[in-house]
Design an enzyme around this catalytic site. Structure first.
Site, short mmCIF file in Angstrom:
data_model
loop_
_atom_site.label_atom_id
_atom_site.label_comp_id
_atom_site.label_asym_id
_atom_site.label_seq_id
_atom_site.Cartn_x
_atom_site.Cartn_y
_atom_site.Cartn_z
CD GLU A 136 2.63 -4.49 9.26
OE1 GLU A 136 3.81 -4.76 9.59
OE2 GLU A 136 2.27 -4.36 8.07
CD1 TRP A 194 0.85 -0.31 3.02
CD2 TRP A 194 -0.79 1.11 3.60
NE1 TRP A 194 1.11 0.13 4.30
CE2 TRP A 194 0.13 1.00 4.68
CE3 TRP A 194 -1.89 1.95 3.75
CZ2 TRP A 194 -0.04 1.70 5.89
CZ3 TRP A 194 -2.05 2.64 4.95
CH2 TRP A 194 -1.13 2.53 5.99
CE LYS A 222 5.94 -2.04 11.86
NZ LYS A 222 5.84 -3.11 10.88
CD GLN A 223 2.62 1.04 10.07
OE1 GLN A 223 3.16 -0.03 10.33
NE2 GLN A 223 2.54 1.53 8.85
C1 BGC Z 1 4.83 -1.45 7.64
C2 BGC Z 1 3.82 -1.48 6.53
C3 BGC Z 1 4.52 -1.26 5.21
C4 BGC Z 1 5.67 -2.23 5.02
C5 BGC Z 1 6.46 -1.97 3.77
C6 BGC Z 1 5.93 -2.46 7.37
O1 BGC Z 1 6.90 -2.38 8.37
O2 BGC Z 1 4.23 -1.76 8.87
O3 BGC Z 1 2.84 -0.49 6.72
O4 BGC Z 1 3.63 -1.38 4.18
O5 BGC Z 1 6.54 -2.13 6.12
O6 BGC Z 1 7.04 -0.72 3.79
#
Ligand code: BGC
Length: 759
Positions: A479, A339, A592-593
Site C-alpha cells: 500500500e 482479504w 510495505k509488505q
Molecule cells: C495491510 C492490508 C491488510 C489490512 C488489514 C493493512 O495495513 O496493508 O494488507 O489487509 O492492514 O489487516
C-alpha cells in the site's frame, strides 16, 4: 514452563489495554476482551459477530455492546481494586487448552485488610450464548461484610479513547429486574438490532444461600443488583456469575423472555457443568488443530497462542459472518473484514476444520448482492468484493483517515485495492482443491467465479498498440504505492480468475448440466463468454524486467528511487534506510509488505524455482514489513528458496506479533491475519506442505536446528493425516489410503498404518 499457558506475573495498568487483547475470550459468536474487572483502566470490548452500525460514526463499524462482565466487590465499604491497594501477589493466566482465563491476586486494602482473590472466566464453546465467571474470595486477616455489585454497563461506546470519534451505537431500551438477575436490552441506532445481556450471581455453601439483602438498582444506563455476604477470616467464598446473551439476529421470537429463561437454565445447570462441557469442546478442537514443536518453547507457546485465537474467531454455524481483521478482539479497523480472511486465515480452516472454512466462504456468497452493487456503483459488471466489508458486502473503507502526524489523508484502498475480488475466488478454489467438495463448487463456487470474471472483464482495458489487456489505477498488496498501473499481483490474480472461471464452466457443464444451464440464464452468460474470458486471460500483461524472470511489481516500479534495507531494530524489524522521506514512499522501491512474493506463493505451481529465488532476493531487501501480513510470507518463501535463517526469524516475528506487540498496536485487537500466517509458516513453510499441479499433496519439510520434532494434522480430501517430522525421518498416519509425495518421491499411505520416510 507450561506450554499451554500465557502468563502475566506483574500488574501494570499501563499494559491493561494490550493485555486485554491477548486475554480476550471468543467463541465465534462473540468476543469479550480480557477486561480486568478489578481495575479502572482498560478498553472494554463486547463484540458480537455480524453486528455493525454507522449512526454518527464516519462509517459502519462493529458495535461495542454493553459490558456484562462488570462486577464490584466492597469490603466494609472499601472496593477491591488493584489500582488502589498494595498488590502482594498477582498472576493472570490464559489456559489455552481449556480456553479459561484466571486472574489471581492478593491485595492489601488501604485499611490494612488483606484479601485473596482467585477468579476465572470462560466464554462457552458448548453453548455460544453463555459465558461465566467464578470468584473465590478469602479474607486473610479479618472478618466482615462483603458487598457485591453485579452490573451490566450500558454506557459503553466505540472509540472511547478518541473524543472526536467516540460514538455509542445503541439506545438502551429496557433494564429489567429478573429477581434474581438483571437484564439490559439495547437496540442499534440504524439497523435496529436488539441485544439482550443478562446476568445473575449465586453463592451457596452446601445448600445454604449466602447472598442476602438483595437490591435492584437502575443508575442511568447501568443496571445492577446488590447483595451482602458475611465473610469470616480465612474462609473461602465462591461466587458464580452467569451470563447469557441473545440478539434479534438469533431469530427467536420473544427475546427478553427467552434470554431470561436461558439464564435461569444456565444458573440451574451450574457453572462447573457448563465449564466441563466447554472444555470438552475445546479438547475436540485441539485434537485437530494442535501443533507440537519440541525443542523450542518460544515457538511452541507462540504457535498455540496464534491458533487458539484464530480458531476462537470463527463460527461454523453462522454463514452470515466472517472474521474481522482484528478478530473479535478489538475495535481496530472498525471490525471490518478484509482479504486477510481468505488469504491468511482460511487455509488454517480449510486444512483443519473444512466445515468452518465453508461457512467463512459462504459469508462472501451471502453478501454478494452488496458486492454486485459495488461493481455497479463503480461502473463495472459482476461482483466487486469490498476491500473492507461488514454485514452486507458493501464497500466500507473509510474515505478519510489520519496520517502519522494526525493530519487528514485520503484513503484510496476502497477505490483501488481491487485484488480482493480475485482473492475471494482464489479462496473458493483453495477450498475445493483441498476438499474435492464438488457440490459446494456447483452450488456456490461457480457463481462466484462467473461473477468475479465478469467484473475483471469489465475492469481490464485493451491496449491496441501492444495487443494486451491492462489494469490501471490500482493498489496492490503493497500500500505504499497508490494509483499504479499493471500491478503484477493484481493482474496475475485477475488473469488466473478469468481462466479458472472458464475451467469451472466446463466442470459445471459436465457435472451438473441443469445447474449450468440455469446459472447461465440467471447470469446472462453463454459458452462464448467463458471462451472470451480465457482469451482475455491469455493476454493480461505481467510486467517483468527486460524479459528476465524478475517480475516488476508494477509498471514503472524499477524506475523509482532504489533504497536497500541494511539495518534492523532490536525486534529485527527493518529500519528506514537513510534519506528516505516518509511522505514520499511512493517515489521509492521500498515496499510495505509481500506483494510479488505473495503472488509467487499463492500460485506457486505457475512459477519455477528460479523465478521464486530471483524475486525473493530482490524484494526481500526492499520490504519494510510495515504490515503484520508480511513476515510470514517471506518466511515461507525463504524456506522454498533456501534462506532458512531469515525464515526462522520471520516466523518468530509472526508468532510474537501480539505476544510482544511488535507492531505497537495490539491494544486495538488481534492481528488475525498474522495468526493465520503463523499456521501457514509451520505447515506450508517448515512442514513443507504444498499441492502440485496434479492435485497431489507434497511434503518437503525443513526443521530449524533446535527443533527436535514438529507434529501437526491436516484434513485432505476427507482423510485425516497426522504428520510427525523428526530430524531423521517423517512419520505419516492417515485414516484413509492416500497418495502423497515426499521430496518429490511417490509414497502410498495405507489406512491406519504408520508410514516412515527416512531422510
Ligand atoms: C495491510 C492490508 C491488510 C489490512 C488489514 C493493512 O495495513 O496493508 O494488507 O489487509 O492492514 O489487516
Amino acid at each position: 514452563m507450561n506450554l499451554w499457558e500465557i502468563k502475566q506475573n506483574n500488574y501494570n495498568r499501563k499494559e491493561n489495554k494490550k493485555k486485554e487483547t491477548i486475554f480476550t475470550l471468543a467463541n465465534g459468536y462473540r468476543g469479550l476482551r480480557g477486561f480486568n474487572e478489578f481495575s479502572n483502566y482498560g478498553w472494554k470490548g463486547n463484540f458480537i459477530a455480524g453486528i455493525y452500525d454507522k449512526s454518527e460514526a464516519q462509517i459502519q463499524e462493529i458495535v461495542n455492546n454493553p459490558d456484562p462482565l462488570a462486577i464490584k466487590f466492597y469490603i466494609n465499604g472499601e472496593k477491591i481494586n488493584l489500582d488502589e491497594g498494595r498488590i502482594i501477589k498477582y498472576e493472570r493466566n490464559l489456559n489455552m487448552k481449556k480456553a479459561v482465563l484466571n486472574t489471581n491476586f492478593e491485595l492489601e486494602l488501604e485499611s490494612g485488610k488483606i484479601v485473596e482473590v482467585f477468579s476465572e472466566r470462560f466464554v462457552s464453546k458448548n453453548n455460544l450464548h453463555r459465558w461465566g465467571a467464578k470468584y473465590q474470595i478469602k479474607p486473610k486477616n479479618f472478618s466482615g461484610k462483603l458487598v457485591i455489585e453485579n452490573i451490566i454497563d450500558g454506557t459503553v461506546t466505540n472509540s472511547a479513547n478518541d473524543p472526536y470519534n467516540e460514538v455509542r451505537h445503541y439506545y438502551v431500551e429496557k433494564m429489567k429486574d429478573l429477581k434474581p438477575g438483571i437484564s439490559l436490552r439495547t437496540v442499534t441506532k440504524d439497523k435496529k438490532i436488539s441485544v439482550v445481556e443478562s446476568t445473575t450471581i449465586r453463592c451457596f455453601r452446601e445448600s445454604e444461600n449466602l447472598l442476602t439483602n438483595r437490591k435492584f438498582v437502575v443508575l442511568g444506563e447501568q443496571v445492577k443488583e446488590l447483595y451482602e455476604l458475611n465473610i469470616k477470616e480465612n474462609q473461602v467464598y465462591t461466587i458464580y456469575k452467569y451470563g447469557v446473551t441473545f440478539t434479534s439476529r438469533d431469530n427467536i421470537s420473544n427475546l427478553d423472555e427467552f434470554t431470561e429463561k436461558e439464564l435461569n437454565n444456565f444458573a440451574f445447570v451450574g457453572y462447573e457443568d457448563e465449564l466441563k462441557k466447554h472444555i470438552e469442546q475445546w479438547d475436540k478442537i485441539w485434537e485437530n488443530i494442535d501443533i507440537e514443536i519440541k525443542g523450542d518453547e518460544k515457538a511452541q507457546l507462540g504457535i498455540r497462542f496464534n491458533v487458539f485465537h484464530l480458531v476462537s474467531c470463527a463460527n461454523k454455524d453462522d454463514p452470515r459472518v466472517s472474521i474481522p481483521a482484528k478478530g473479535l478482539h478489538g475495535e481496530g479497523y472498525k471490525g471490518h473484514i478484509f482479504w486477510d480472511t481468505e488469504i491468511y486465515m482460511l487455509p488454517f480452516f480449510i486444512y483443519t476444520q473444512p466445515e468452518t472454512a465453508k461457512s467463512l466462504l459462504l459469508y462472501r456468497y451471502n453478501t454478494s448482492d452488496g458486492a454486485r452493487k459495488n461493481a455497479m456503483l463503480n461502473g463495472y459488471k459482476g461482483t466487486q468484493f469490498a476491500w473492507e466489508s461488514t454485514d452486507d458486502g458493501l464497500e466500507t473503507t473509510p474515505k478519510w483517515g489520519k496520517d502519522y502526524l494526525g493530519d487528514p489523508v485520503r484513503i484510496w484502498t476502497g477505490d483501488e485495492e481491487i485484488h480482493i475480488t480475485a482473492d475471494v475466488a482464489f479462496a473458493y478454489w483453495d477450498y475445493f482443491r483441498a476438499t474435492n467438495d464438488e457440490q459446494f463448487m456447483i452450488d456456490y463456487g461457480a457463481e462466484i467465479f462467473f461473477e468475479t470474471a465478469k467484473f475483471w472483464e469489465s475492469r481490464v482495458e485493451y491496449n491496441y498498440q501492444k495487443d494486451r489487456y491492462e489494469i490501471k489505477g490500482v493498489i496492490g498488496p503493497d500500500e505504499f504505492h497508490e494509483h499504479v498501473n499493471n500491478n503484477a499481483y493484481t493482474n496475475y490474480m485477475a488473469k488466473w480468475n478469468l481462466s479458472k472461471a472458464f475451467e469451472i464452466s466446463k466442470l459445471l457443464k459436465e457435472k451438473d448440466p441443469i445447474k449450468y444451464e440455469r446459472l447461465c440464464v440467471d447470469l446472462g452468460l453463454s459458452e462464448k463468454d467463458f471462451i472470451r474470458w480465457n482469451n482475455i486471460s491469455d493476454k493480461i500483461y505481467i510486467p517483468r524486467y527486460n524479459g528476465t524472470k524478475l517480475i516488476e511489481q508494477f509498471e514503472g516500479y524499477f524506475n523509482l528511487k532504489d533504497y536497500i534495507i541494511t539495518e534492523w531494530d532490536k525486534n529485527r524489524m527493518p529500519v528506514w534506510p537513510k534519506g528516505v522521506e516518509l511522505d514520499k514512499l511512493n517515489k521509492t522501491q521500498l515496499v510495505k509488505q509481500a506483494d510479488v512474493v505473495m503472488l509467487l506463493l499463492l500460485l506457486e505451481d505457475e512459477f519455477d524455482d528460479e523465478t521464486k529465488k530471483i524475486n525473493y532476493e530482490y524484494y526481500e531487501k526492499r520490504t519494510m514489513h510495515k504490515s503484520s501480513l508480511s513476515p510470514s510470507m517471506y518466511s515461507i518463501m525463504g524456506l522454498k528458496v533456501g534462506d532458512t535463517h531469515n525464515a526462522y526469524e520471520y516466523f518468530i516475528k509472526t508468532v510474537m506479533t501480539d505476544l510482544e506487540d511488535n507492531q505497537g498496536n495490539s491494544e486495538y485487537g488481534l492481528h488475525a491475519a498474522s495468526t493465520g500466517g503463523s499456521w501457514q509458516c509451520v505447515v506450508f513453510g517448515f512442514g513443507g506442505l504444498s499441492v502440485d499441479e496434479e492435485g497431489v499433496l507434497n511434503f518437503k519439510p525443513w526443521l530449524p536446528e533446535q527443533w527436535e520434532e514438529l507434529s501437526f494434522k491436516v484434513t485432505w480430501r476427507g482423510a485425516k493425516l497426522k504428520v510427525d517430522i523428526l530430524r531423521d525421518k517423517i512419520i505419516f498416519l492417515s485414516d484413509q489410503n492416500l497418495k502423497i509425495k515426499v521430496f518429490s518421491e511417490d509414497c502410498g499411505l495405507e489406512q491406519y498404518k504408520p508410514f516412515e520416510y527416512k531422510f
